[in-house]
Scaffold this active site. Sequence first.
Site, PDB file in Angstrom:
ATOM      1  N   TYR A  56      -3.524  11.049   6.311  1.00 37.62           N
ATOM      2  CA  TYR A  56      -3.651   9.678   6.798  1.00 37.62           C
ATOM      3  C   TYR A  56      -2.493   8.820   6.302  1.00 37.62           C
ATOM      4  O   TYR A  56      -2.079   8.916   5.142  1.00 37.62           O
ATOM      5  CB  TYR A  56      -4.979   9.040   6.332  1.00 37.62           C
ATOM      6  CG  TYR A  56      -4.861   7.561   6.547  1.00 37.62           C
ATOM      7  CD1 TYR A  56      -4.611   6.700   5.490  1.00 37.62           C
ATOM      8  CD2 TYR A  56      -4.826   7.056   7.842  1.00 37.62           C
ATOM      9  CE1 TYR A  56      -4.389   5.369   5.704  1.00 37.62           C
ATOM     10  CE2 TYR A  56      -4.595   5.723   8.063  1.00 37.62           C
ATOM     11  CZ  TYR A  56      -4.376   4.880   7.001  1.00 37.62           C
ATOM     12  OH  TYR A  56      -4.132   3.573   7.224  1.00 37.62           O
ATOM     13  N   GLU A  83      -4.014  -7.564   5.264  1.00 34.73           N
ATOM     14  CA  GLU A  83      -3.181  -6.421   5.659  1.00 34.73           C
ATOM     15  C   GLU A  83      -2.278  -6.860   6.802  1.00 34.73           C
ATOM     16  O   GLU A  83      -2.731  -7.559   7.725  1.00 34.73           O
ATOM     17  CB  GLU A  83      -4.068  -5.259   6.107  1.00 34.73           C
ATOM     18  CG  GLU A  83      -3.298  -4.032   6.564  1.00 34.73           C
ATOM     19  CD  GLU A  83      -4.216  -2.866   6.879  1.00 34.73           C
ATOM     20  OE1 GLU A  83      -5.433  -3.034   6.828  1.00 34.73           O
ATOM     21  OE2 GLU A  83      -3.694  -1.782   7.181  1.00 34.73           O
ATOM     22  N   TRP A 113     -12.088  11.716   8.940  1.00 35.34           N
ATOM     23  CA  TRP A 113     -10.649  11.448   9.119  1.00 35.34           C
ATOM     24  C   TRP A 113     -10.262  10.173   8.412  1.00 35.34           C
ATOM     25  O   TRP A 113     -11.020   9.225   8.372  1.00 35.34           O
ATOM     26  CB  TRP A 113     -10.275  11.320  10.606  1.00 35.34           C
ATOM     27  CG  TRP A 113      -8.837  10.995  10.725  1.00 35.34           C
ATOM     28  CD1 TRP A 113      -7.774  11.830  10.502  1.00 35.34           C
ATOM     29  CD2 TRP A 113      -8.268   9.699  11.001  1.00 35.34           C
ATOM     30  NE1 TRP A 113      -6.603  11.158  10.651  1.00 35.34           N
ATOM     31  CE2 TRP A 113      -6.848   9.863  10.947  1.00 35.34           C
ATOM     32  CE3 TRP A 113      -8.796   8.439  11.283  1.00 35.34           C
ATOM     33  CZ2 TRP A 113      -5.970   8.791  11.193  1.00 35.34           C
ATOM     34  CZ3 TRP A 113      -7.916   7.376  11.510  1.00 35.34           C
ATOM     35  CH2 TRP A 113      -6.542   7.587  11.472  1.00 35.34           C
ATOM     36  N   GLU A 122     -13.615  -2.129   6.563  1.00 33.69           N
ATOM     37  CA  GLU A 122     -12.949  -2.242   7.876  1.00 33.69           C
ATOM     38  C   GLU A 122     -13.764  -1.609   8.998  1.00 33.69           C
ATOM     39  O   GLU A 122     -13.612  -1.987  10.154  1.00 33.69           O
ATOM     40  CB  GLU A 122     -11.551  -1.632   7.826  1.00 33.69           C
ATOM     41  CG  GLU A 122     -11.494  -0.144   7.680  1.00 33.69           C
ATOM     42  CD  GLU A 122     -10.062   0.368   7.627  1.00 33.69           C
ATOM     43  OE1 GLU A 122      -9.299  -0.081   6.754  1.00 33.69           O
ATOM     44  OE2 GLU A 122      -9.710   1.215   8.457  1.00 33.69           O
ATOM     45  N   ASP A 138      -5.195   3.692   0.101  1.00 32.74           N
ATOM     46  CA  ASP A 138      -6.306   3.886   1.025  1.00 32.74           C
ATOM     47  C   ASP A 138      -6.762   5.346   0.981  1.00 32.74           C
ATOM     48  O   ASP A 138      -6.028   6.244   1.384  1.00 32.74           O
ATOM     49  CB  ASP A 138      -5.844   3.526   2.455  1.00 32.74           C
ATOM     50  CG  ASP A 138      -7.015   3.393   3.427  1.00 32.74           C
ATOM     51  OD1 ASP A 138      -6.800   2.843   4.523  1.00 32.74           O
ATOM     52  OD2 ASP A 138      -8.130   3.838   3.095  1.00 32.74           O
ATOM     53  N   GLU A 165      -9.073   1.857  -1.665  1.00 38.00           N
ATOM     54  CA  GLU A 165      -9.752   1.472  -0.427  1.00 38.00           C
ATOM     55  C   GLU A 165     -10.555   2.612   0.169  1.00 38.00           C
ATOM     56  O   GLU A 165     -10.117   3.755   0.167  1.00 38.00           O
ATOM     57  CB  GLU A 165      -8.704   1.014   0.576  1.00 38.00           C
ATOM     58  CG  GLU A 165      -9.241   0.626   1.933  1.00 38.00           C
ATOM     59  CD  GLU A 165      -8.135   0.200   2.867  1.00 38.00           C
ATOM     60  OE1 GLU A 165      -7.084  -0.237   2.379  1.00 38.00           O
ATOM     61  OE2 GLU A 165      -8.304   0.344   4.084  1.00 38.00           O
ATOM     62  N   ARG A 185     -13.321  -5.876   3.440  1.00 34.32           N
ATOM     63  CA  ARG A 185     -12.229  -5.729   4.399  1.00 34.32           C
ATOM     64  C   ARG A 185     -12.603  -5.996   5.850  1.00 34.32           C
ATOM     65  O   ARG A 185     -11.849  -5.702   6.767  1.00 34.32           O
ATOM     66  CB  ARG A 185     -11.627  -4.329   4.274  1.00 34.32           C
ATOM     67  CG  ARG A 185     -10.810  -4.231   3.017  1.00 34.32           C
ATOM     68  CD  ARG A 185      -9.865  -3.056   2.910  1.00 34.32           C
ATOM     69  NE  ARG A 185      -9.293  -2.486   4.066  1.00 34.32           N
ATOM     70  CZ  ARG A 185      -8.203  -2.908   4.690  1.00 34.32           C
ATOM     71  NH1 ARG A 185      -7.609  -4.022   4.291  1.00 34.32           N
ATOM     72  NH2 ARG A 185      -7.716  -2.264   5.734  1.00 34.32           N
ATOM     73  N   HIS A 242      -9.311   6.427   2.523  1.00 36.31           N
ATOM     74  CA  HIS A 242      -9.692   6.645   3.931  1.00 36.31           C
ATOM     75  C   HIS A 242     -10.934   7.498   4.079  1.00 36.31           C
ATOM     76  O   HIS A 242     -10.969   8.468   4.848  1.00 36.31           O
ATOM     77  CB  HIS A 242      -8.512   7.247   4.705  1.00 36.31           C
ATOM     78  CG  HIS A 242      -8.405   6.700   6.100  1.00 36.31           C
ATOM     79  ND1 HIS A 242      -8.875   7.379   7.192  1.00 36.31           N
ATOM     80  CD2 HIS A 242      -7.922   5.537   6.564  1.00 36.31           C
ATOM     81  CE1 HIS A 242      -8.653   6.662   8.283  1.00 36.31           C
ATOM     82  NE2 HIS A 242      -8.080   5.539   7.938  1.00 36.31           N
ATOM     83  N   ARG A 257       0.854  -1.181   0.000  1.00 36.67           N
ATOM     84  CA  ARG A 257       0.000   0.000   0.000  1.00 36.67           C
ATOM     85  C   ARG A 257       0.888   1.229   0.000  1.00 36.67           C
ATOM     86  O   ARG A 257       1.873   1.290   0.749  1.00 36.67           O
ATOM     87  CB  ARG A 257      -0.885   0.004   1.257  1.00 36.67           C
ATOM     88  CG  ARG A 257      -1.955   1.050   1.257  1.00 36.67           C
ATOM     89  CD  ARG A 257      -2.647   1.159   2.593  1.00 36.67           C
ATOM     90  NE  ARG A 257      -1.859   1.950   3.543  1.00 36.67           N
ATOM     91  CZ  ARG A 257      -2.343   2.348   4.714  1.00 36.67           C
ATOM     92  NH1 ARG A 257      -3.566   1.997   5.098  1.00 36.67           N
ATOM     93  NH2 ARG A 257      -1.598   3.090   5.534  1.00 36.67           N
TER      94      ARG A 257
HETATM   95  C1  CS2 Z   1      -6.421   2.020   7.979  1.00 39.02           C
HETATM   96  C2  CS2 Z   1      -6.270   1.923   9.467  1.00 39.02           C
HETATM   97  O1  CS2 Z   1      -5.060   0.099   7.917  1.00 39.02           O
HETATM   98  C3  CS2 Z   1      -5.945   0.739   7.324  1.00 39.02           C
HETATM   99  O2  CS2 Z   1      -6.437   0.420   6.241  1.00 39.02           O
HETATM  100  O3  CS2 Z   1      -7.686   2.370   7.526  1.00 39.02           O
HETATM  101  O4  CS2 Z   1      -4.974   2.344   9.783  1.00 39.02           O
HETATM  102  C4  CS2 Z   1      -7.254   2.745  10.279  1.00 39.02           C
HETATM  103  O5  CS2 Z   1      -6.997   4.121  10.079  1.00 39.02           O
HETATM  104  C5  CS2 Z   1      -7.064   2.411  11.753  1.00 39.02           C
HETATM  105  O6  CS2 Z   1      -7.171   1.021  11.910  1.00 39.02           O
HETATM  106  C6  CS2 Z   1      -8.115   3.121  12.587  1.00 39.02           C
HETATM  107  O7  CS2 Z   1      -7.977   2.725  13.929  1.00 39.02           O
HETATM  108 MG    MG Z   2      -8.103   1.499   5.652  1.00 34.42          MG
END
Ligand code: CS2
Ligand code: MG
Length: 406
Positions: free
Chosen positions: A159, A343, A406, A266, A214, A240, A287, A216, A147
């Site tokens: 991020y 991941e 965020w 996620e 990502d 993502e 995810r 995000h 990634r």
């Molecule tokens: C992120 C995470 O790993 C990822 O794909 O989206 O780092 C996410 O920001 C954190 O797990 C949030 O706690």
């Molecule tokens: Mg993520």
Amino acid sequence: MRITDVQVIVTCPGRNFVTVRITTDDGVTGVGDATLNGRELAVASYLQDHLAAQLIGRDPLRIDDIWHYLYRGAYWRRGPVTMTAIAGVDTALWDIKGKVAGLPVYQLLGGRARDGITVYGHASGATVEETVEAAAGYLSRGYRAVRLQSSIPGLDSTYGIGGVAAAGAHAYEPADAALPTENVWDTDAYLAHVPSLFEVARRELGPTPRLLHDVHHRLTPNEAARLGKELEPFHLTWMEDPVPAEMQDGYRHLRHHTTTPIATGEVFSSIYDCQTLITERLIDYIRTTVVHAGGITHLRRIFDLAALYDIRSGSHGATDLSPVCLAAALQVDTAIPNFGLQEYMPHTPETDEVFPHSYRFEDGLMYASEEPGLGVDIDLEKAALYPYKPASLPVNRLRDGTMFHW
Ligand code: CS2
Ligand code: MG
């Protein structure tokens, strides 16, 4: 066999983790991850103040009955706190069942479906060149998927990059401040920058490596459609969380405009959160993972639904998911027919000391434990050395101060 004790252990070896430890009358114990980054104590209280007493005296082998007892018995169903609490209990019960059966949990899920688990690492950098160089480093260590997240020109932080992008300060660790730090976000700057990151990455790394990104949760469906189209020439494995997860109808718009594969899930906590995205084939990877999607029992149901639509798993695996979650996720990854990617962010040495485990990484693949159960535990003495520390995830505002994703 009966459950005699339910412990909820909050420990902070560099970051907070919540672990459920269930003991039975013949001394078999099982562990489950119940960590919800930035909201750990909400889950710890849900477990110790509302669930623990309901579990004492139950048969730990009746995993699915207990799952439904905790899910239907809550009345207030779904949501990250409830489902993370249920996940911690469910995972611990699978650990116990594996130990009683004398088998690693993947053998109870249908047996081995693959030799090893293909994982992806996190490459980041203050510049495009630094990020691509970090990605090359992962590939040289045997990773087959990486990634890429780079700083955005004009933004102090974003991020996936640790803090103000000073050289080398890229040890990204969410929830590392007691109160939310406020980041500033600029979508135009982001959209103008990301295609160049992958143009350079493909030029330098070649066509073969699997590259991911990502977003995000930060784009509108139309902005995500634009980015997906602009990334098409670079053949990403996935883009993502392009839009906020609750904007599920936005994925229909996105899907009509780009062939860049999409991964999300996620932040989902149940099969109902992903049902439309899966049954309308609006995504390519789901995810969800053990700790936030109701444990092994429910995660297996999500992946089985996804398999009907040729959608593959791509489970979340950031360092705010404990080694207990990773150990369980690798057991599921080993057994399901529609595995995609896992991941993998290595935990700190302190964390690995608190959570001794026998999964391993070798040449781009991970291997689940072959021990009975999950092959992971919590060292109670070491866990006690690291008391809980208040910590929150960052928040994002636009340049004009508007509260953003965020
Ligand atoms: C992120 C995470 O790993 C990822 O794909 O989206 O780092 C996410 O920001 C954190 O797990 C949030 O706690
Ligand atoms: Mg993520």
